[in-house]
Design a protein around this motif. Sequence first.
Motif, mmCIF file in Angstrom:
data_model
loop_
_atom_site.group_PDB
_atom_site.id
_atom_site.type_symbol
_atom_site.label_atom_id
_atom_site.label_comp_id
_atom_site.label_asym_id
_atom_site.label_seq_id
_atom_site.Cartn_x
_atom_site.Cartn_y
_atom_site.Cartn_z
ATOM 1 N N THR A 175 -82.234 30.838 -0.537
ATOM 2 C CA THR A 175 -81.049 30.135 -0.985
ATOM 3 C C THR A 175 -79.991 30.075 0.116
ATOM 4 O O THR A 175 -79.140 29.214 0.096
ATOM 5 N N ASN A 176 -80.074 30.995 1.080
ATOM 6 C CA ASN A 176 -79.147 30.954 2.205
ATOM 7 C C ASN A 176 -79.166 29.626 2.933
ATOM 8 O O ASN A 176 -78.208 29.270 3.574
ATOM 9 N N ASN A 177 -80.265 28.940 2.857
ATOM 10 C CA ASN A 177 -80.386 27.697 3.602
ATOM 11 C C ASN A 177 -79.874 26.486 2.855
ATOM 12 O O ASN A 177 -79.991 25.383 3.336
ATOM 13 N N LEU A 178 -79.336 26.677 1.662
ATOM 14 C CA LEU A 178 -78.838 25.523 0.921
ATOM 15 C C LEU A 178 -77.436 25.156 1.391
ATOM 16 O O LEU A 178 -76.687 25.989 1.893
ATOM 17 N N ILE A 179 -77.114 23.879 1.221
ATOM 18 C CA ILE A 179 -75.766 23.414 1.540
ATOM 19 C C ILE A 179 -75.062 23.057 0.235
ATOM 20 O O ILE A 179 -75.600 22.308 -0.582
ATOM 21 N N TYR A 180 -73.908 23.647 0.047
ATOM 22 C CA TYR A 180 -73.111 23.401 -1.149
ATOM 23 C C TYR A 180 -71.948 22.515 -0.737
ATOM 24 O O TYR A 180 -71.317 22.758 0.293
ATOM 25 N N SER A 181 -71.655 21.502 -1.532
ATOM 26 C CA SER A 181 -70.462 20.719 -1.228
ATOM 27 C C SER A 181 -69.677 20.508 -2.505
ATOM 28 O O SER A 181 -70.260 20.299 -3.578
ATOM 29 N N ILE A 182 -68.380 20.625 -2.372
ATOM 30 C CA ILE A 182 -67.512 20.344 -3.509
ATOM 31 C C ILE A 182 -66.540 19.270 -3.067
ATOM 32 O O ILE A 182 -65.776 19.448 -2.118
ATOM 33 N N THR A 183 -66.639 18.119 -3.709
ATOM 34 C CA THR A 183 -65.775 17.006 -3.358
ATOM 35 C C THR A 183 -64.647 16.955 -4.370
ATOM 36 O O THR A 183 -64.856 16.848 -5.578
ATOM 37 N N SER A 184 -63.456 17.050 -3.830
ATOM 38 C CA SER A 184 -62.289 17.198 -4.650
ATOM 39 C C SER A 184 -61.597 15.837 -4.787
ATOM 40 O O SER A 184 -61.241 15.209 -3.803
ATOM 41 N N ASN A 185 -61.490 15.360 -5.993
ATOM 42 C CA ASN A 185 -60.810 14.089 -6.268
ATOM 43 C C ASN A 185 -59.329 14.332 -6.457
ATOM 44 O O ASN A 185 -58.946 15.242 -7.181
ATOM 45 N N ASN A 186 -58.517 13.499 -5.832
ATOM 46 C CA ASN A 186 -57.071 13.657 -6.024
ATOM 47 C C ASN A 186 -56.638 13.360 -7.450
ATOM 48 O O ASN A 186 -55.590 13.798 -7.884
ATOM 49 N N LEU A 187 -57.443 12.576 -8.156
ATOM 50 C CA LEU A 187 -57.149 12.306 -9.561
ATOM 51 C C LEU A 187 -57.985 13.257 -10.410
ATOM 52 O O LEU A 187 -59.202 13.084 -10.501
ATOM 53 N N PRO A 188 -57.348 14.267 -11.016
ATOM 54 C CA PRO A 188 -58.121 15.271 -11.752
ATOM 55 C C PRO A 188 -59.009 14.677 -12.828
ATOM 56 O O PRO A 188 -60.106 15.173 -13.083
ATOM 57 N N SER A 189 -58.584 13.554 -13.433
ATOM 58 C CA SER A 189 -59.368 12.985 -14.531
ATOM 59 C C SER A 189 -60.698 12.417 -14.036
ATOM 60 O O SER A 189 -61.632 12.250 -14.809
ATOM 61 N N GLU A 190 -60.796 12.118 -12.725
ATOM 62 C CA GLU A 190 -62.063 11.601 -12.197
ATOM 63 C C GLU A 190 -63.067 12.712 -11.921
ATOM 64 O O GLU A 190 -64.208 12.444 -11.581
ATOM 65 N N GLY A 191 -62.605 13.937 -12.024
ATOM 66 C CA GLY A 191 -63.532 15.053 -11.914
ATOM 67 C C GLY A 191 -63.792 15.483 -10.487
ATOM 68 O O GLY A 191 -63.430 14.799 -9.532
ATOM 69 N N GLN A 192 -64.412 16.616 -10.348
ATOM 70 C CA GLN A 192 -64.735 17.199 -9.059
ATOM 71 C C GLN A 192 -66.257 17.207 -8.942
ATOM 72 O O GLN A 192 -66.957 17.597 -9.875
ATOM 73 N N ILE A 193 -66.760 16.744 -7.796
ATOM 74 C CA ILE A 193 -68.208 16.529 -7.670
ATOM 75 C C ILE A 193 -68.845 17.692 -6.924
ATOM 76 O O ILE A 193 -68.419 18.042 -5.823
ATOM 77 N N ILE A 194 -69.861 18.267 -7.523
ATOM 78 C CA ILE A 194 -70.557 19.390 -6.896
ATOM 79 C C ILE A 194 -71.978 18.990 -6.579
ATOM 80 O O ILE A 194 -72.699 18.471 -7.439
ATOM 81 N N ASN A 195 -72.357 19.183 -5.313
ATOM 82 C CA ASN A 195 -73.723 18.900 -4.900
ATOM 83 C C ASN A 195 -74.315 20.131 -4.228
ATOM 84 O O ASN A 195 -73.637 20.818 -3.476
ATOM 85 N N ILE A 196 -75.574 20.373 -4.506
ATOM 86 C CA ILE A 196 -76.315 21.394 -3.774
ATOM 87 C C ILE A 196 -77.522 20.706 -3.162
ATOM 88 O O ILE A 196 -78.251 19.983 -3.848
#
Length: 326
Positions: free
Chosen positions: A18-39
């Motif tokens: 699992t150390n080799n995975l890349i995690y990304s969290i994309t933060s939307n300035n508009l909270p209602s559009e949600g925050q996107i999490i990708n692994i």
Amino acid sequence: MIFYLLLLILLINFSNCTNNLIYSITSNNLPSEGQIINIINPINNDILFNKTIVLGCVINGIASIDESEMTATVLCDYRDLIMINLNNGEFKVIGSVYSLLPTFASKMQQFIYSDNMIYLPVSTKNIDNLSLFSYNFNSNTFFVNLLSTKDYNYTVDGTSIGGFDYNINKMYILYSSDRNNSNSNLISFSVDDISNTLTTYESIENLNTWLVQLLFTNNQGDLYALYGNPETLSFEVCLFKLQSPLQNNSCSYVFSIPISQVNVSFSYLHAFLNEEKQQFTIVLLGENNSIQFNTYFISNFTIVNQYNINNIWGNSNIEQTTYFYS
Ligand SMILES: *[C@@H]1O[C@H](CO)[C@@H](O)[C@H](O)[C@H]1NC(C)=O
Ligand SMILES: *[C@@H]1O[C@H](CO)[C@@H](O)[C@H](O)[C@H]1NC(C)=O
Ligand SMILES: *[C@@H]1O[C@H](CO)[C@@H](O)[C@H](O)[C@H]1NC(C)=O
Ligand SMILES: *[C@@H]1O[C@H](CO)[C@@H](O)[C@H](O)[C@H]1NC(C)=O
Ligand SMILES: *[C@@H]1O[C@H](CO)[C@@H](O)[C@H](O)[C@H]1NC(C)=O
Ligand SMILES: *[C@@H]1O[C@H](CO)[C@@H](O)[C@H](O)[C@H]1NC(C)=O
Ligand SMILES: *[C@@H]1O[C@H](CO)[C@@H](O)[C@H](O)[C@H]1NC(C)=O
Ligand SMILES: *[C@@H]1O[C@H](CO)[C@@H](O)[C@H](O)[C@H]1NC(C)=O
């Protein structure tokens, strides 16, 4: 039976790397559009997780990721520490403080997270002072320390960057000197006793704070800066030689990483430390619209791994900021 055994072995192997995975969290300035999490598994470009979650606030950065529990801890709205379950996207608030809102210029900053504390150097429009915001999620309290800088002028805000020696709780803040744009000053202190340990090293020559992406220490406590050098078209690492507060302070070149562009205009952090703080990763635009993740050992600057993966984040969406972790 053998099939299940194989499956079990595969699963064990999978959880081991699992150390080799890349995690990304994309933060939307508009909270209602949600925050996107990708692994993403960078070895084969597989997207293992892709979920938009609505937290009701804007993520300011990743505090930590626990790969054995598959949870991410993030700071949201400079107020809440939130733990997100990366298996199903469920989340819970684990701490909350009433804080001031920091004011930044355009430079993205990564806050320092240690022992349920978050440290963030910011400007609060104090001429001659930098402010250090401390969020204590053990007691859910917030504190501002004014750090005297002698020549800091908030009109050149946005140029400070923090570093942390996690072994001894020592914090460093590099900021641009107002007297000479091509020089920087450095403040250091122990976060456990700021007023008695505060030292300012002035006039570190030829280090432009705007180009500095990361401050980090090795296990021996040596302090380094990673910065983009537009003249040599490379990322360079220098080692601080701090002698006395007023003179002979420098940051000497130790290592160089050639790149194709220095100030790529995408809204990601260009570099981050991994969980153990003994490796750093540089994020670059690669060929064919790929994103390149180059990870180096801090101890000897040899490469740990290099991955090119598809750019699923876009390049310059100013409504979003993507934080990476690996
Ligand atoms: C992630 O999911 C969203 C919504 O289902 C979709 O629009 C998006 O294309 C997906 N992203 C990737 C990289 O697959
Ligand atoms: C800067 O901080 C010091 C204490 O560290 C304080 O005495 C001084 O008033 C501050 N200056 C401004 C302009 O707020
Ligand atoms: C702060 O910087 C601005 C722009 O460089 C300058 O006009 C102003 O005089 C400076 N203020 C102080 C107190 O140094
Ligand atoms: C700023 O510092 C550089 C060395 O880093 C020096 O060459 C230059 O003369 C200084 N500029 C001023 C205005 O003092
Ligand atoms: C700084 O360097 C100069 C010459 O490079 C030397 O003469 C001086 O003693 C040094 N000062 C300190 C405090 O080390
Ligand atoms: C860096 O970015 C700035 C502002 O976006 C731009 O003006 C400048 O030309 C860029 N420099 C390089 C070397 O790309
Ligand atoms: C980029 O795409 C071109 C054309 O499709 C191809 O020839 C080249 O090998 C690709 N480069 C990489 C690094 O994948
Ligand atoms: C560099 O350091 C890492 C750990 O600190 C070690 O595993 C690796 O073997 C070292 N590489 C070289 C070439 O010395």
